[in-house]
Design a protein around this motif. Sequence first.
Motif, mmCIF file in Angstrom:
data_model
loop_
_atom_site.group_PDB
_atom_site.id
_atom_site.type_symbol
_atom_site.label_atom_id
_atom_site.label_comp_id
_atom_site.label_asym_id
_atom_site.label_seq_id
_atom_site.Cartn_x
_atom_site.Cartn_y
_atom_site.Cartn_z
ATOM 1 N N GLU A 977 -87.301 22.670 -70.062
ATOM 2 C CA GLU A 977 -88.102 23.196 -71.156
ATOM 3 C C GLU A 977 -88.234 24.719 -71.156
ATOM 4 N N GLU A 978 -88.009 25.357 -70.028
ATOM 5 C CA GLU A 978 -88.366 26.773 -69.935
ATOM 6 C C GLU A 978 -87.213 27.663 -69.525
ATOM 7 N N THR A 979 -85.999 27.304 -69.870
ATOM 8 C CA THR A 979 -84.850 28.099 -69.444
ATOM 9 C C THR A 979 -84.204 28.878 -70.580
ATOM 10 N N ARG A 980 -84.845 28.947 -71.736
ATOM 11 C CA ARG A 980 -84.241 29.709 -72.822
ATOM 12 C C ARG A 980 -84.112 31.190 -72.489
ATOM 13 N N GLY A 981 -85.007 31.671 -71.620
ATOM 14 C CA GLY A 981 -84.921 33.078 -71.217
ATOM 15 C C GLY A 981 -83.704 33.379 -70.373
ATOM 16 N N LYS A 1012 -77.970 23.095 -72.597
ATOM 17 C CA LYS A 1012 -77.737 23.807 -73.857
ATOM 18 C C LYS A 1012 -78.134 25.274 -73.790
ATOM 19 N N ASN A 1013 -78.999 25.620 -72.825
ATOM 20 C CA ASN A 1013 -79.443 27.012 -72.712
ATOM 21 C C ASN A 1013 -78.497 27.893 -71.893
ATOM 22 N N LEU A 1014 -77.495 27.301 -71.272
ATOM 23 C CA LEU A 1014 -76.636 28.053 -70.360
ATOM 24 C C LEU A 1014 -75.442 28.650 -71.090
ATOM 25 N N THR A 1015 -75.712 29.404 -72.116
ATOM 26 C CA THR A 1015 -74.628 29.903 -72.972
ATOM 27 C C THR A 1015 -73.821 31.026 -72.339
ATOM 28 N N SER A 1016 -74.358 31.696 -71.297
ATOM 29 C CA SER A 1016 -73.625 32.794 -70.661
ATOM 30 C C SER A 1016 -73.074 32.405 -69.292
ATOM 31 N N LEU A 1017 -73.230 31.144 -68.920
ATOM 32 C CA LEU A 1017 -72.816 30.712 -67.581
ATOM 33 C C LEU A 1017 -71.300 30.841 -67.418
ATOM 34 N N GLY A 1038 -71.740 22.581 -74.278
ATOM 35 C CA GLY A 1038 -72.113 23.936 -74.720
ATOM 36 C C GLY A 1038 -71.707 25.050 -73.769
ATOM 37 N N LEU A 1039 -70.994 24.724 -72.683
ATOM 38 C CA LEU A 1039 -70.655 25.746 -71.675
ATOM 39 C C LEU A 1039 -69.376 26.472 -72.067
ATOM 40 N N ASN A 1040 -69.416 27.170 -73.162
ATOM 41 C CA ASN A 1040 -68.207 27.814 -73.686
ATOM 42 C C ASN A 1040 -67.818 29.076 -72.937
ATOM 43 N N SER A 1041 -68.722 29.594 -72.078
ATOM 44 C CA SER A 1041 -68.392 30.804 -71.313
ATOM 45 C C SER A 1041 -67.934 30.483 -69.893
ATOM 46 N N LEU A 1042 -67.946 29.206 -69.529
ATOM 47 C CA LEU A 1042 -67.654 28.831 -68.134
ATOM 48 C C LEU A 1042 -66.201 29.145 -67.779
ATOM 49 N N LYS A 1043 -66.043 29.869 -66.652
ATOM 50 C CA LYS A 1043 -64.715 30.235 -66.165
ATOM 51 C C LYS A 1043 -64.333 29.465 -64.897
ATOM 52 N N LYS A 1044 -65.316 29.197 -64.030
ATOM 53 C CA LYS A 1044 -65.044 28.549 -62.754
ATOM 54 C C LYS A 1044 -65.928 27.316 -62.603
ATOM 55 N N LEU A 1045 -65.329 26.222 -62.135
ATOM 56 C CA LEU A 1045 -66.065 24.988 -61.911
ATOM 57 C C LEU A 1045 -65.604 24.373 -60.593
#
Length: 1250
Positions: A977-981, A1012-1017, A1038-1045
């Motif tokens: 609930e509180e990770t939008r920041g 859904k809030n992890l847009t820069s991950l 929604g992890l469109n920035s993910l480079k490494k997994l």
Amino acid sequence: MPDVLLSAFLSVVIKKATDHVLQQFGVTWGIHEKLKKLERKLLAIQSKLGDAEERQVKDAAVKSWLADLKDAAYEADDILDEFNVEAMRRKAEIQIDMTKKVRSFFSFHNPLWFRFKLGRKLNAIVEEIENLVDEGNKFGFTVKTQPQTSDRPQSHSYVDGSEVIGREEDIEKIVKLLLDHENNQNVAVLPIVGMGGLGKTTLAQLIYNDERVQKHFQPRIWVCVSDEFDVAKLAKGIIASATGVECELSTMELLQRRLREVVSGKRYLLVLDDIWNEDQAKWDELKTLLATGGEGSRIVVTTRSERASSIMGTLGTYPLPYLTEEDSWALFRKRAFEGGAEEPQNLVSIGKEIVKKCGGLPLAVKTLGGLMHSKSQEREWLSARDSEIWDLQVGEDGILPALRLSYSHLPSHLKQCFAFCAIFPKDYEMEKDLLIQLWMANGFIPSDGRKELEDKGHEIFTELAWRSFFQDIKEFREYDDRVFRRELYYKTTCKMHDLMHELARSITGNECLSILDPARWEDISNKTRHLSASGTFPLNIHRNLNNCPKIRTLLSSLLKEFITSIIVTADSSKSKSLRALDLHKTTITRLPLAIAYLKHLRYLDLSYTSIEALPDATSTLFNLQTLKLSNCWEIRKLPEDIRNMSSLRHLYIDRCRRLKQLPAGIGQLSSLRTLTKYIVGNDAGRRIGELNSLNLGGLLELYNLRNVRDAADAKEANIRSKYNLCSLILCWDMIEWEPRSCHEEFGYRRFEDVVPAEKAEEVLEALRPHGGLKLLTVWRYGGVNFPTWMMDSLLLQNVVEIHLGVCTRCQHLPPLWQLPFLKFLYVIKMDSVKHICSSTIYGNASNGTVQAFPLLKRLVLHTMQSLEKWSEFEETAEVMLVFPYLAELEIIDCPNLMTMPELPSLKRLKMKGTNKQLGLICSLTTLSSLSIGVYKTSNGTESPPLADQKKMSFKYFRSLENLAITASEDLAPLLEEETRGLSSSLHYLVIRHCNWFFSPSQQSSSPLAFWKNLTSLSSLWMVCCDDLVYWPEAEFRGLNSLKKLRLHRCNKLVGPSPLPLSSSSSGDGELLPNLEELEIVECDGLLELPKLPTSLRSLGVSCCPKINSLTQGLRHATALQSVHISDCPSLTFLQVDLGHLTELKSLDIISCSKLSSLPEGMQELTALQNLSISHCPRLSSLPEGLQRRLLGLQYLAIKGCPNLERQCKIGGPYWCLVSRIPYIEILSERRSNFSTCLPSFSYFRRPSTI
């Protein structure tokens, strides 16, 4: 043609000819008269060599004569050294009955034959030198007095920004240009242009560290470019400088993505120092990658090239002006009359004329100022002013006459020591201790018998630094949690200005060479004496030494990023002149050269290798001064007769974990100055008293102190008088103290409780050190109280780092909060300690606060079960405790600590504890890195839920870039609930044992809100997530920035879901569209890979016992460049066709026992360069398509595949193809035909070759 330096070396040969031990045996051997004649001839010419060395500049005949005399002197030195070794052997025989033992290690079994053979060589060389001396007399050389060095205070501080004169206006102008808000370019480039020695780099450094610049730009990045403008290397350098972590990416595609990620949207400052590139295309390639920076980003370039400036600059060019005569004189005066020295008017007048000749170049002015500081006579100043060297033109190498003049006025031994530095690559950071040890090994340091060689070497280093031959002097201890290597030694390092490096190279020519490219092997000649080789290419040690038998110094692996492969092609070597051999960080498992060929050796570095033992014959290396074995984890013992190595001065054996006992009699090594580890034994020759008379310095680790009987026994170690010690490690048993794991969780799983040692307190009291320590460790101490000397803040006032670990009976810490220079503090498993600071701290309170640990930057509190408070009586104190500079804090398993001091500078926090401690984090909203772990209480229940505690919230953590979570489900609501920041800041996420991420938790209907809030991950690591059964498509959507997994030990994961996603959740487009690296390790249930994105560049699958096919995963990953498959015993085939992987460069297949064939279509793998197949016993042939590709490979390894090995060996059907590959490893067939450097890949690990 290079200069010939002989004066200093000739002194070494003369000293050796007159050695009293050799003279003593010389009478017996019948060579006494020849030695005296050699001494007379060399002395006769030595006094005239100064004149000869000056005249060689303009007289080619003199230079040729000097070269011949130097060759003869080298030969004489080798012969005399052999006599000296034999004399030392005989002396050892007399002292200890070891005749058969020692003699058997040498080829000279017959003493009569030895005397005859060496006697003939001596006669021949004496005759040759006699003829050369007679020839030299015809030149009419005159006697010249050698320049002298001057004494300076040892506390001298080297050149830094505060000593820069005349650049204040330049700084202001450039800073204004960089901060100009009216310039609306996203990324603008400002070139600073000027000739070498003008101070471009110094000016850039001052600007880079300007307070206004520091506040305005983030990140600030510094990269030294130099000669090679390699875009891939530059990208790695920029990434490493910006992140503080070495970049290991290998492909340009991965590098460009990571680089853009590092700079995108950020207002960065990048300094590209020392640019030579004039190729527009290369700059355009790099510029494109940097263009995504935020508005106001700036690139500062320093260059000598106007063409490079015009190509790169967008803000115009800033031509750096020469210093004015006034500023030049001020700089010269500061050097020449340093320390308030008298300024005679006659010398001032001459000095101003010398300054005019420097043309306003700071490097020339500084260098000559340093030179004239050592001159006090008017004639000496006039000689410098009127020297013919001023008439020389600046050559193509850009070397200034002023630098040549300064060099010509150096004493001969300083000339030799400086010129030797040409063995290091340009811009290399040289270690002072290494330099001194190599100078010693080659006999460059003169000895008058009054000073230790190391002290004299320190003076030489200081003199060269003062005269500006060295610059960028730094003292530090390598310490970085984010890299593997951690050093225990405090080091002093320096660099050479480019022009100084060119000067050294011009002086030595091919005598000193640094090879970074295998194409440069052709530069080596029979004149080469000192050689360094570093890079991705393997080193064939015997071939190189056989081709260059006169080599005296051979260094490898100078570049930290490379581990050098060593190839052995023979059991013997023609080279019998080696003085220094450095094979650290190479692939050896044994010493590759026979001891018989190392009798001249003074320096041997085998550290960071897998060597298992040294030959017993090593103890007959009577000349060896330095032996480095640090981090040789496989070594179990040292030569038993090591006590006979009478010349040994430095023995590095720290972090040799399997070394449990030292040979008896270490105390007999009376020359020893460094002993990094001593294991106290119970028997004679192994007790602590062996250290009594040893004048040790640097690092000393003492293990097994429980074997010290009492205080009297401890005092026998004489620790208090060892004034050169910097780091002291005191350990009561054999459990290794390793700083890398001192604060890691895994480091304490193996630590059992301390067994109380008898008289431990009095022993520790008696081990009182001197007052100059910088690092102190007390490890597994069984006493109740710390000694009185640890309560003495004055004694410990210079300490920078302290480790107190597994001292479970101690109830109180020393007053460490008072130490003025303490920066790093680790308190580990101190179960009885209740508070960090005593109540006396409140006596320093002011304005409602009290400061503790005035310079502390890092604090680790680990496994402190009784710790309750930061300070005694803090609950009743009315002042706030402040740690002003603490930037990193770790609190691991301290369940009763429920408060936090004021931490205004904190950026990184790692906490593992109970839920009730999570409230401690809530106010630390400026953190950039946070690691949280929540565990069950001792009775197996969870801690009280968060609702009952001071609530933590992620809502305000808007600067958080790195987050690691090992937690219970009670954290779920915070993250859902509180990770939008965190959406714009969080780049790196690690989750361990967090099953609720993939299933609805008790507190919320779904965890999808978190994802859904992890847009820069950009990086995600999932460990031990046992509820993860199918590939989490909904979570990843929604992890469109993910480079490494990376997925590790997710044992229930079987593969892609059998059911398609609902239309409402499927979304449009490819899953993880920017994923570049995927690694799956130890996922026991995995049956198959999911559909992989087309963006993927690197794939690794390891230790997945059930996976039987890669078809689905590889089908769409058309951009793959590296594939590593290992320990997958159920894998029967890769895919029907791999032909679509046209960008694949590296393929590793290891320990796949059921794999019986490789797919067809591999002829389409046109980019493939490296292929490794090992321990796949069912593979018996290569498909026809792959056979066609073999000729294009750079590297091929086939091991543990018996049938396939037979096909590839000499005589096999594939040999005609395999034999043309530059580097091959096929079981016993190991060879190198390399002609180019091998590239490096993420999963490519070149095997060891010895």
